[in-house]
Design an enzyme around this catalytic site. Structure first.
Site, PDB file in Angstrom:
ATOM      1  N   HIS A 193      18.397  58.910  80.230  1.00  0.00           N
ATOM      2  CA  HIS A 193      18.221  59.708  81.454  1.00  0.00           C
ATOM      3  C   HIS A 193      16.842  60.377  81.464  1.00  0.00           C
ATOM      4  CE1 HIS A 193      22.302  59.222  82.814  1.00  0.00           C
ATOM      5  NE2 HIS A 193      22.811  59.709  81.697  1.00  0.00           N
ATOM      6  N   THR A 233      21.567  60.204  76.877  1.00  0.00           N
ATOM      7  CA  THR A 233      20.775  61.324  77.402  1.00  0.00           C
ATOM      8  C   THR A 233      19.279  61.011  77.342  1.00  0.00           C
ATOM      9  OG1 THR A 233      22.458  62.888  76.699  1.00  0.00           O
ATOM     10  CG2 THR A 233      20.252  63.783  77.066  1.00  0.00           C
TER      11      THR A 233
END
Lengths: 346, 346, 346, 346
Positions: free
Chosen positions: D43, D40
């Protein structure tokens, strides 16, 4: 005896004279009174690719039935649990009893299952032989209802594989098994049962089976309506009985976060699934429904019917004698029928 | 404000003038409309050994209630989920949120539970302060019913901790929670609900709540009747709501092999149990019921009531104003009452 | 063939020459290699009230065994799942397949169960005939271990009827099945396994089966120690294998709020239970364990053994030939033995 | 204090000086020692479409961490459960406590979840403020392990949402969470753990976490090998951790009839699913995994680690100081890393 036989590869079936079935020491010979005509029988009639790959004609067709015990094999008689004259129905999946699935209590998923009317001679006949262990006494349930306990059991399996009392349920697809699912959800204490179908006649049957709300996707958006009816949450349980890829998308969108989708309708093609958005981030549980749990489903179903909680009769829309099979098949193809019954030895 | 207070050790209670409760940022101040009188309140009135060991007077009594939100603490208001004027009830167990039980989803078994009307000021008063997280909106349910959702929730917890649709259920003891259990079992799809009590008035309430069969052990043998009614098998589920040692023996004998006994009635003395014969060789499951699952029970209950599946009203037999508490306690002692309601700010 | 026979009412057994068992089309004839001697066999030897009420001599004794398939009935052979020469063990409960329990997947609670070596001829013999459906292939497990998969299966059933991974487990009573339960709990991922017994030899076996901590109630208070070891919470699961009323009290006190007590040890007298304090206010679940789940238990057990996770060998302390049955019975009576094996056709 | 901040829309992050977080009466201020870098975070660094739609810069990044309690809010201190100096980690999902999911025990699916390091300031900083109810004491677990209990908890949730003892498990995708799942399955008593990945380094990590067998789909057909290893049956449980559509197809084909597929890997595109063949006729159950169950998962995980059953250390392959975040992100992008740790205040 008279029987409806798929005599060779190709469309159609014929009423023929065939020998009464022989039966072994653990078997029971049943004189058929009523039988149910199923979508599977339509596939066999039409001789589609599934049917032509699976059936080995000649075979007597039919797997939904009820009737009267005419004779008992030696060991079945000795067991003392069944008697000549008993009115009975039977689980049509004859399983091996030895594979991993049978041993773990999942006999409905037995790898060596033989289905009557498909893999061996079936029930559209004056007599059928069945293993005694597959036979269920009707205990007062009429044979016309007994004849549809196979598809009704599909619905019981689909619905009761969830925690129903007080829950909200969406049934997608109101063919006979969808309509039965509506009735089962009501009988099992669902607080809200919503049914969806494009066909107004089927929605009418769903209402008669107890649906609180019906939705026609031709004129209303199912997911929007479901959200409105559930305070924005979505439903606890979706029963996907349509077998359409669009039904899957609706099912995943209409289920609440942490909800459940039980799938019975068998699509003929693949579905595009957005697993991240629709399954993983929603924390959904999906369950694929095959057959009936042997024999939990049968016991639950028998009790629900006998107590008057579940009455499948509104779904029975047509009755024909065995000889009128072509007409029975035609009403199925027309898509306006609920359940179609063959009256054989009534 | 007016409140019913246990002022000091010893029997009785008094209607007094006390300050309105203060409340913190996460709390809600509720103007009480209706409250339910419980057996626990009788113990407190009588000042039995349990009460004298647990209560530290002065304390406002009462733990079953519903009313209208009068004020909100700062954070409770900011959360935006509750508003002044909302009609609400509340879970009366205020839990710690940190112990093993709270963390595992068993907050109803929290070791540090504070019960309103027992461990802190309660609901037999014009106002009560509650943590916002304990408050449940009634969403259309009348406050008179809201006032008994605590004991009704006991029944929901007892019954739904089993697989009810299509099952056979015996309720032993038809006090208010037993009668509620009858209604919950029916609403949840039980096929046969049998209720047993020595008191004909209570059996009458059980019938009004939906019992298919009632049995008076004074004139009929419960186990014999249960076997007759279940084809010799016994029932799937026994709800033991009597709290009598004889109820335990009946429960174990009346449950089928592989069945379940959920125990809520709290006996005042020990029971002789033949574990080999009654539990082990029968393959029984027993479950001890405390409180309501927080908050699954509340959601299930609210849905069952709002859908009209469960109507507890027949069990409400008496209504009194707060000042007539002595009369309310007396009808409880007489054993002829169902549920007794105090009308406070209605 | 040679067999150990209870010839008539009264104590003792005799090695006799009896005919090889006949067998039906669905049966299998097994040449026995190893057999296990059980407490039940001791009851039969002593001819206590249970034995004298249940057995109808003459009967060949013994229900724990493994061996080699010598012959197959016609239908068992045709099924193609078993072959002459296969090393096998068997479930010793022969069930009806038709009663409610059999139909609901609880065949271990079948009302018409026939137990080998009790209700029909058993396994302390050169040959035994068994229904093919009761036979389990050993798939590489030695027959000496196969011979004790009946009691080992009791332990697997007791332990795995709970959610074990990461849990804390107390085993009360370290006879052979208690010691097996220790091993099963470890294999199933328990984080803490505590074992309790008065007998230091048995505690030593429990340690060898993997107990993290052993407690002798003669010198330590079990409940106090359990609380210390669990941060004051008590354990998630108690396996009550002792069958003593004092074991029940300890079990209820040692289980955590919301915990579980699975009971296998069968007491010979009743227990005083304080249901309010010990079951209801604690929110406990109790489960009575009979036999082995047919056949989930067998599959789980076979995998645990074959993967090397569960090795019951430390519990086997004595081996005798069939003729030395009196010595085998004596070591059982002395209470110093773990599992005692009869070497028959090895 | 120093913190890693996404200052504005666009790629990258910066180490900045920001004020120490303020905290409320129910909060805890934690001095961070170790933090884990997650996909995450990659990202967010890259500022892909998900990140640009969700984050509102400036925000401190990071959601996996452990550290030492530095200060306590007034009410958190009064509760007496946490103290300055305690070593702790925390659940990074801050939930509302009031929605249907929170009330039904599915807080991991709360609609109003705020994730630290995404929706509010996170843990790549010297200090973080957390609600006391989200904080878990490490009780002897090192903070480096504490820092990865968030992704380890994903694996615990995925695996333990099945009946693991004695079962066969296939883990598809051996990134850090896949490798953790291998370790959890072993710790929970799986009899056979098979791991599959294209990356030989990851297969090596899987072996070090306890996989019995590893398969590289580049050279071996996964389904064929799984069938060989399971006697033709397929596995009981597939953990789909790859997030590739091909992983879904493999998962459905490799699961046994009646098996289970738990899905955690989040695909970036849709998958074609043959529901009839792969889900319905196989009787499969699918379950979408989000986060960690609050707080069952944490308790199970803490016990498995503390008992030494589960050691995630082999998966930790890289350690960097906070300032070297660019290098940490690069090793993640290279796909050769296991778990990457930031050493902040160690």
């Amino acid at each position: 005896m008279r029987a409806l036989v798929k005599k060779q590869a190709g469309p159609g079936m014929e009423v023929c004279d065939v020998p009464k079935p022989s039966f072994g020491p653990n078997d029971v010979l049943i004189r058929v009174r009523h039988a149910g005509v199923c979508g599977t029988d339509l596939h066999i009639w039409e001789w589609d690719s599934w049917a032509s790959n699976r059936l080995k004609p000649p075979v007597v067709i039919g797997h939904e039935f009820a009737g009267e015990i005419a004779e008992l094999g030696r060991d079945a008689a000795a067991a003392g649990l069944l008697a000549v004259g008993d009115l009975v129905t039977a689980e049509g999946h004859i399983v091996c009893g030895h594979c991993l699935q049978c041993r773990l209590g999942d006999a409905h998923l037995c790898r060596r299952t033989q289905i009557i009317g498909v893999d061996r001679d079936g029930a559209f006949a004056e007599y059928i032989a069945m293993p005694a262990s597959n036979v269920m006494k009707l205990d007062g349930i009429p044979t016309e209802i007994g004849a549809i306990m196979d598809p009704l059991g599909n619905a019981v399996h689909t619905v009761l594989e969830a925690d129903v009392p007080g829950s909200t349920v969406l049934v997608l697809g109101c063919g006979p098994i969808g309509c039965f699912a509506v009735g089962v959800a009501k009988a099992a204490g669902a607080s809200l049962v919503i049914a969806s179908d494009y066909n107004p006649k089927r929605l009418d049957l769903a209402r008669r089976m107890g649906a609180h709300v019906t939705i026609n996707p031709g004129s209303d958006d199912v997911v929007t309506r479901v959200r409105e009816l559930t305070g924005g949450d979505g439903v606890d349980l979706v029963c996907e009985m349509s077998g359409h890829p669009s039904g899957h998308a609706t099912a995943f969108a209409a289920a609440r976060l942490g909800g459940r989708v039980n799938l019975l309708g068998t699509p003929s093609r693949t579905t595009e699934v957005d697993f991240a958005r629709d399954i993983i981030f929603k924390g959904l549980t999906l369950y694929g429904v095959t057959g009936r749990k042997m024999y939990e489903t049968w016991h639950e179903m028998r009790r629900l019917i006998r107590a008057g909680q579940l009455d499948p009769c509104p779904v029975i829309t047509h009755r024909f004698p065995l000889e009128k099979i072509a007409e029975a098949i035609q009403v199925l193809k027309d898509g306006q029928a609920g359940k179609v019954i063959l009256e054989i030895g009534a």
